[in-house]
Design a protein around this motif. Structure first.
Motif, PDB file in Angstrom:
ATOM      1  N   SER A 151       0.808  -1.214   0.000  1.00  0.00           N
ATOM      2  CA  SER A 151       0.000   0.000   0.000  1.00  0.00           C
ATOM      3  C   SER A 151       0.847   1.273   0.000  1.00  0.00           C
ATOM      4  CB  SER A 151      -0.948   0.006   1.203  1.00  0.00           C
ATOM      5  OG  SER A 151      -0.207  -0.011   2.396  1.00  0.00           O
ATOM      6  N   LYS A 152       1.943   1.252   0.715  1.00  0.00           N
ATOM      7  CA  LYS A 152       2.790   2.441   0.762  1.00  0.00           C
ATOM      8  C   LYS A 152       4.223   1.995   0.972  1.00  0.00           C
ATOM      9  CE  LYS A 152       2.650   7.093   2.372  1.00  0.00           C
ATOM     10  NZ  LYS A 152       1.899   8.083   3.099  1.00  0.00           N
ATOM     11  N   SER A 153       5.013   2.107  -0.057  1.00  0.00           N
ATOM     12  CA  SER A 153       6.390   1.634   0.005  1.00  0.00           C
ATOM     13  C   SER A 153       7.311   2.717   0.536  1.00  0.00           C
ATOM     14  CB  SER A 153       6.861   1.180  -1.376  1.00  0.00           C
ATOM     15  OG  SER A 153       8.147   0.643  -1.282  1.00  0.00           O
ATOM     16  N   LYS A 154       7.894   2.434   1.660  1.00  0.00           N
ATOM     17  CA  LYS A 154       8.885   3.324   2.253  1.00  0.00           C
ATOM     18  C   LYS A 154      10.237   2.619   2.169  1.00  0.00           C
ATOM     19  CE  LYS A 154       6.031   6.402   4.130  1.00  0.00           C
ATOM     20  NZ  LYS A 154       6.040   7.786   3.838  1.00  0.00           N
ATOM     21  N   PRO A 155      11.315   3.362   1.982  1.00  0.00           N
ATOM     22  CA  PRO A 155      12.636   2.737   1.860  1.00  0.00           C
ATOM     23  C   PRO A 155      13.015   1.860   3.058  1.00  0.00           C
ATOM     24  CG  PRO A 155      12.751   5.035   1.204  1.00  0.00           C
ATOM     25  CD  PRO A 155      11.378   4.811   1.763  1.00  0.00           C
ATOM     26  N   TRP A 156      12.604   2.266   4.272  1.00  0.00           N
ATOM     27  CA  TRP A 156      12.960   1.490   5.457  1.00  0.00           C
ATOM     28  C   TRP A 156      12.319   0.105   5.442  1.00  0.00           C
ATOM     29  CZ3 TRP A 156       9.267  -0.339   8.741  1.00  0.00           C
ATOM     30  CH2 TRP A 156       8.023   0.293   8.740  1.00  0.00           C
ATOM     31  N   MET A 157      11.171  -0.041   4.775  1.00  0.00           N
ATOM     32  CA  MET A 157      10.501  -1.345   4.711  1.00  0.00           C
ATOM     33  C   MET A 157      11.345  -2.346   3.921  1.00  0.00           C
ATOM     34  SD  MET A 157       6.588  -0.284   3.986  1.00  0.00           S
ATOM     35  CE  MET A 157       5.687   0.781   5.077  1.00  0.00           C
ATOM     36  N   LEU A 158      11.821  -1.910   2.772  1.00  0.00           N
ATOM     37  CA  LEU A 158      12.654  -2.781   1.946  1.00  0.00           C
ATOM     38  C   LEU A 158      13.973  -3.088   2.655  1.00  0.00           C
ATOM     39  CD1 LEU A 158      13.098  -4.336  -0.663  1.00  0.00           C
ATOM     40  CD2 LEU A 158      13.878  -2.213  -1.715  1.00  0.00           C
ATOM     41  N   ARG A 159      14.560  -2.089   3.280  1.00  0.00           N
ATOM     42  CA  ARG A 159      15.810  -2.321   4.026  1.00  0.00           C
ATOM     43  C   ARG A 159      15.573  -3.272   5.195  1.00  0.00           C
ATOM     44  NH1 ARG A 159      16.612   3.294   2.995  1.00  0.00           N
ATOM     45  NH2 ARG A 159      15.904   3.800   5.097  1.00  0.00           N
ATOM     46  N   GLY A 160      14.434  -3.133   5.859  1.00  0.00           N
ATOM     47  CA  GLY A 160      14.091  -4.032   6.968  1.00  0.00           C
ATOM     48  C   GLY A 160      13.915  -5.467   6.497  1.00  0.00           C
ATOM     49  N   MET A 161      13.239  -5.626   5.356  1.00  0.00           N
ATOM     50  CA  MET A 161      13.059  -6.964   4.787  1.00  0.00           C
ATOM     51  C   MET A 161      14.399  -7.575   4.397  1.00  0.00           C
ATOM     52  SD  MET A 161       9.730  -6.153   2.418  1.00  0.00           S
ATOM     53  CE  MET A 161       9.756  -7.667   1.500  1.00  0.00           C
ATOM     54  N   LEU A 162      15.238  -6.768   3.759  1.00  0.00           N
ATOM     55  CA  LEU A 162      16.551  -7.252   3.335  1.00  0.00           C
ATOM     56  C   LEU A 162      17.416  -7.596   4.546  1.00  0.00           C
ATOM     57  CD1 LEU A 162      18.406  -7.913   0.976  1.00  0.00           C
ATOM     58  CD2 LEU A 162      19.102  -5.509   0.942  1.00  0.00           C
ATOM     59  N   GLY A 163      17.336  -6.782   5.588  1.00  0.00           N
ATOM     60  CA  GLY A 163      18.079  -7.065   6.818  1.00  0.00           C
ATOM     61  C   GLY A 163      17.628  -8.365   7.460  1.00  0.00           C
TER      62      GLY A 163
END
Length: 163
Positions: free
Chosen positions: A100-112
């Motif tokens: 619904s709303k892509s924030k950069p921290w979400m992708l970094r959190g998933m990758l982490g």
């Protein structure tokens, strides 16, 4: 005829306003979400056998050998599938939120989390092979699943830095 026109208009307005990198990243996110749900299901299935101290359906006798080993408990307390359940749940939650709303921290959190997951399954696979001397089929499938999620997240991260 009319439904085809509506479909074409919806598809055009939905996808033509986005770059191909955004569309690819969105598709990857959906696959990651599905795979993380699959990981949650596997972790719950194996975790219930740890909690109930019962066997599970397994291709080999490795699942029982692994379940009964003290090495399958992190710090001697936490069953390894519980760690997987937490990791997959975090990835699934962040993937869902990214729809619904892509924030950069979400992708970094998933990758982490996926990076931790790959390191964790590498450690546990080593433990299974060299310490427990048995391989749990479900653990191996979960390890493959986590590596695939990690790879897809790397691709998604690469795409994300393009737009």
């Amino acid at each position: 005829e009319i439904s085809h026109i509506y479909f074409t208009i919806i598809m055009y307005t939905r996808f033509m306003t986005k770059t191909s990198s955004e569309i690819q990243s969105q598709a990857l996110n959906r696959i990651i979400f599905f795979l993380s749900l699959l990981g949650i299901a596997m972790a719950i299935y194996v975790l219930q056998s740890f909690i109930r101290k019962t066997g599970i359906v397994c291709v080999t006798s490795g699942c029982e050998l692994v379940r009964k080993s003290p090495a399958s408990y992190l710090f001697g307390i936490v069953p390894v599938p519980a760690v997987g359940l937490i990791g997959y749940s975090i990835i699934a939650t962040l993937a869902f939120l990214r729809t619904s709303k892509s924030k950069p921290w979400m992708l970094r959190g998933m990758l982490g989390m996926a990076t931790f997951g790959v390191a964790f399954v590498a450690w546990f696979t080593y433990t299974e092979i060299f310490i427990i001397k048995g391989i749990c089929t479900w653990c191996a499938l979960s390890a493959i699943n986590m590596v695939v999620i990690f790879t897809l997240l790397l691709k998604s991260y690469t795409l994300h830095t393009k737009y």
